[in-house]
Design a protein around this motif. Structure first.
Motif: not given
Length: 907
Positions: A226, A247, A249, A252
């Motif tokens: 992340p 982000t 996630q 990404a």
């Protein structure tokens, strides 16, 4: 491998250690013929080549009183293939000899020496095989036999998994192996690699790269953490999210903008986000500085006062030329360094400008939002400057182009364009000179000169008559165009032609007509890319067509292909490629050979056609040599080429080496394997790789990035002191001469590198090959003089070979050849003096087994019959090739004279 006790070996204690051994010591009995055979050895289906490592002890014959005359100090290794275990059945006729095993150190009365020797058994194809050992009267103890084959181990390279692979043999030195990308990795082309016959991985093609959202970590692809991302498949690591993005996630591919920030439509999706977007203001303080001495103009400016809140500012330059009141774009005639668009520095160099014209230069500032934010209230983001270029009468107008506008069988019509000039220059005198070509780097005195006057015209032409023509190709005329003003000061002008084709005249400047005096090491350039651009021609990849893989080089695969450049006929070429995923150093090392080759232009040096450097896949393109490497070509045509033709091939190699020597270039790796042969049997020197480094290894070899070079081609001073000179190249040329006259035989045969060095230091020199002219062998010996200062120079060698070729009768005197010496023929007897047991065994030993059926059909089935044969008898059974005929005849001569067996050092 079975253990010693399982094989039924005896135990023996040596230096406190227990060994399983087989031993024999019948040194006082004549006519010994003792055999020891292994059990059946299963063969891996893919292992066509195995290695046999032997550990053994041999007693010194001089340690036996009265038995030294019949005592032996060697034994023989044999092999026999089978598809099934034959148990205890043993037939000597089914075994073929692999090698005679001799110790490096023999054991005396008061000392013990264990010897280790390894031999190769190649060409295996059946389910298994036996090994056998023959003793003919030695005192020997066999301590161990280790049989193994080599594999390239399973590996992960560049994110591709390759399985363990059995190494190939002599007939398949490279085994192609396909791989599979690791999880979350992909490749544009299927990854593959080559396994060498030595069990080492060579060249990988088709590099795997981690997919978007993944990065490489220890031979695997892991998700980006992340706060980081990766947008494309590449070898790069995940990057931190740019400004004003984030982000949460894993894995990404992109980082979205934070609230209140956004990207412009033309912004890259991987770039930062901004809260304010607008075009930059105009560049400031634009100025122009002339540099008349080098014919260029330097434009510089200050960056915009307002960048619009962005950091992706670039600049573009426009040019207009004005003649009086008419202005028009400058076009492609003006050159910009580093370019005219997407400039990141506030500076540009402009050249190829003409005198007596007004030039206006416009510089604009751009950013990522310059296109879509046109509604923003901004002053014009451009600045301009006008400059008038004026040169004095000392500088004549430029020749801008030169053309062949017509031709007949004995004439050429030429025309050229000139740049605009001031009204004061009304009378410009042109001098056109053409020369008859001798070679690409030399020319004779002018055949004709012409002076022509021009009054206010923009072009001029001339018709050249009475030119010599040959086969629709003008026979070597250089045309040199000179501008000459009334003050008689000449200024030479370059034109665009660079190579003579079947329908073109060769145009060049005086600098191009002169030979390069000294080789320039490309590694002296601070930027290796500059060296490539200086010495090699850039080729667009669309002009190259790959057809077939013909080998694997150090950096990638080598293809045969076609080069079709605009304005040139289609030619066959060899294409060296650079494997994907290369480092910048590998790219520079790869292209350095082109930087070297591009400096050479000689008919006996492999010709560089050009390089591909400005595109993703770098390539080196050379002329294609249809017959490949000289050593293999000679082996394939053993006995089919006359001595006169062989000397002609040597003359070509020597001429190429003289050219390199004159340029102060030392080759360092001159060998028949690095000479290429075309369809006309013309030889050309190749392999201009990286410098070699002497390593302290047991074999005393030079290690290069392309592998190891055996010392048997290298001069003694180069081995001992790293003294590489043209004189050391001369020594290597002597070895090449021997290879050529011996039809590709390996120099020093199966002697180890250590034995070769020892023999050379003891003044041993290779004996004359079979049927070698005496004058040629004497030249070899001159090349191998210990004192390098006394060796001939390449110019002397070329002169001597020319003399021999002008007088073919000088090649009829043949150097002495002793067929008893184990040189071209592997042996003249079955085993250290014992006669051969069969005709087929004898033929196999001299590599003439293809004639076994001829002898059988003629009823010659016993060696006693062979010994009665004469040359006519050999011809009558169907042996027609001169080389094969002589090989068999010389072997029979040697078989008749078996009073003693000479070692190779007895010459």
């Amino acid at each position: 491998m079975a253990s010693g006790d399982e094989l039924g070996w005896l135990t023996w204690t040596l230096n406190g250690s227990q060994f399983y051994t087989y031993s024999i010591c019948n040194v006082e009995e004549r006519e010994q013929d003792n055999w020891l055979r292994t059990t059946f050895i299963q063969r891996h289906p893919l292992a066509s080549r195995v290695f046999v490592e032997l550990k053994f002890i041999v007693r010194d014959c001089n340690s036996f009183d009265g038995a030294s005359l019949i005592c032996k100090e060697t034994f023989n290794l044999y092999t026999s293939e089978s598809d099934a275990d034959v148990g205890t059945t043993f037939r000597k006729s089914q075994f073929k000899k692999v090698a005679t095993i001799a110790p490096d150190e023999i054991t005396g009365k008061n000392e013990m020496h264990i010897n280790t020797e390894t031999r190769v058994v190649d060409g295996l194809s059946r389910k298994g095989f036996y090994l056998a050992f023959q003793d003919i009267g030695a005192c020997i103890a066999l301590l161990s036999v280790r049989v193994f084959y080599k594999t390239c181990p399973g590996t992960v390279q560049n994110l591709a998994t390759f399985p363990e692979t059995v190494a190939g043999g002599e007939n398949q030195p490279l085994t192609k192996v396909s791989g599979v990308c690791v999880d979350n990795a992909a490749s544009e082309e299927s990854p593959r690699i080559y396994c060498t016959e030595e069990g080492k991985w060579a060249v990988q093609v088709g590099q795997c790269q981690c997919k978007p959202g993944y990065e490489e970590v220890k031979d695997a692809c892991q998700e980006c953490r992340p706060g980081s991302f990766k947008a494309e498949a590449s070898s790069d690591a995940c990057e931190p999210c740019p400004a004003n993005t984030d982000t949460l996630q894993h894995g990404a591919v992109l980082c979205p903008c934070k609230d209140g920030f956004f990207r412009a439509p033309t912004d890259p999706s991987t770039g930062p986000c901004s809260g304010e977007t607008r075009p930059p203001s105009a560049p400031r303080d634009l100025s122009a500085v002339r540099q008349p001495s080098v014919g260029r103009l330097i434009l510089s400016w200050t960056p915009p006062e307002d960048t619009g809140g962005r950091n992706d500012i670039t600049y573009s330059v426009e040019c207009q030329r004005c003649d009086g009141v008419v202005c028009q774009p400058c076009g492609e005639r003006v050159r910009y360094e580093p370019g005219s668009t997407k400039l990141t520095e506030a500076r540009v160099s402009v050249s190829e400008l003409e005198a007596h014209l007004n030039y206006t230069f416009i510089v604009q500032a751009h950013s990522g939002v310059s296109q879509w934010a046109s509604g923003a209230q901004r002053p014009a983001s451009r600045s301009n400057v006008t400059i008038f270029l004026h040169y004095t009468g000392e500088h004549p107008p430029q020749i801008t182009s030169m053309r062949l506008v017509g031709q007949t069988s004995t004439s050429l019509a030429l025309s050229w364009d000139v740049s605009p000039r001031p009204r004061a220059q009304l009378h410009i005198r042109y001098k056109l000179t053409y020369h008859k070509k001798v070679s690409i780097f030399s020319y004779r005195q002018p055949l004709s000169k012409g002076h022509f006057f021009l009054n206010g015209c923009s072009s001029v032409g001339i018709l050249l008559k009475a030119l010599e023509q040959k086969k629709n190709c003008y026979k070597g005329f250089h045309v040199l165009l000179m501008l000459k003003e009334e003050n008689n000061k000449e200024i030479k002008k370059r034109n665009s032609h660079t190579r003579q084709g079947p329908e073109d005249t060769y145009f060049s400047t005086p600098e191009q007509l002169k030979p390069l005096k000294t080789y320039v090491d490309p590694h002296t350039y601070e930027d290796p890319n500059v060296a490539v651009l200086k010495f090699a021609t850039e080729i667009h990849p669309s002009h190259i067509t790959k057809q077939k893989v013909i080998g694997a080089g150090e950096f990638g695969e080598v293809y045969r292909g076609i080069l079709k450049a605009p304005g040139r006929k289609e030619v066959a070429v060899a294409i060296k490629t650079l494997k994907p995923g290369y480092t910048e150093k590998q790219r520079q090392d790869f292209l350095s050979e082109a930087s070297i080759m591009g400096q050479f232009s000689h008919q006996n040096i492999i010709r560089l056609e050009g390089v591909v450097t400005k595109f993703k896949h770098a390539m080196i393109v050379t002329e294609y040599m249809e017959n490949g490497a000289l050593d293999r070509y000679l082996r394939d045509h053993d006995g089919e080429i006359s001595s006169f033709q062989l000397v002609g091939m040597l003359r070509g190699i020597a001429a190429g080496m003289k050219y390199l020597s004159d340029m102060s270039y030392v080759h360092r790796d001159l060998a028949a394997r690095n000479i290429l042969v075309n369809n006309n049997m013309e030889c050309k020197v190749s392999d201009f790789g990286l410098s070699r480094v002497l390593e302290d290894d047991p074999e005393g070899t030079y290690t290069t990035s392309g592998g190891k070079i055996p010392i048997r081609w290298t001069a003694p001073e180069a081995i001992a002191y790293r003294k590489f000179t043209s004189a050391s190249d001369v020594w290597s040329f002597g070895i090449v001469m021997w290879e050529v006259m011996a039809f590709g035989e390996r120099p020093y045969w199966d002697m180890s590198n250590h034995e070769v060095m020892k023999a050379i230091n003891e003044a041993f020199r290779l004996p004359a090959p079979m049927d070698c002219p005496s004058a040629v062998y004497q030249l070899m010996l001159q090349c191998w003089l210990q004192d390098r200062a006394k060796r001939p120079r390449f110019g002397d060698i070329v002169s001597l070979l020319d003399k021999l070729l002008r007088s073919p009768e000088s090649l009829k005197t043949i150097a002495d050849f002793d067929p008893r010496v184990s040189i071209r023929l592997p042996s003249t007897s079955g085993s250290d003096g014992s006669p051969f047991r069969s005709v087929s065994e004898w033929l196999e030993s001299i590599k003439m087994s293809q004639y076994s059926e001829n002898f059988t059909c003629a009823g010659i089935v016993a060696m006693e019959q062979v010994l009665q044969m004469k040359t006519e008898d050999i011809k009558n059974i169907g042996v027609r090739l001169p080389g094969h005929l002589k090989r068999i005849a010389y072997s029979i001569l040697g078989l008749k004279d078996q009073t003693s067996t000479l070692s190779v050092f007895a010459v």
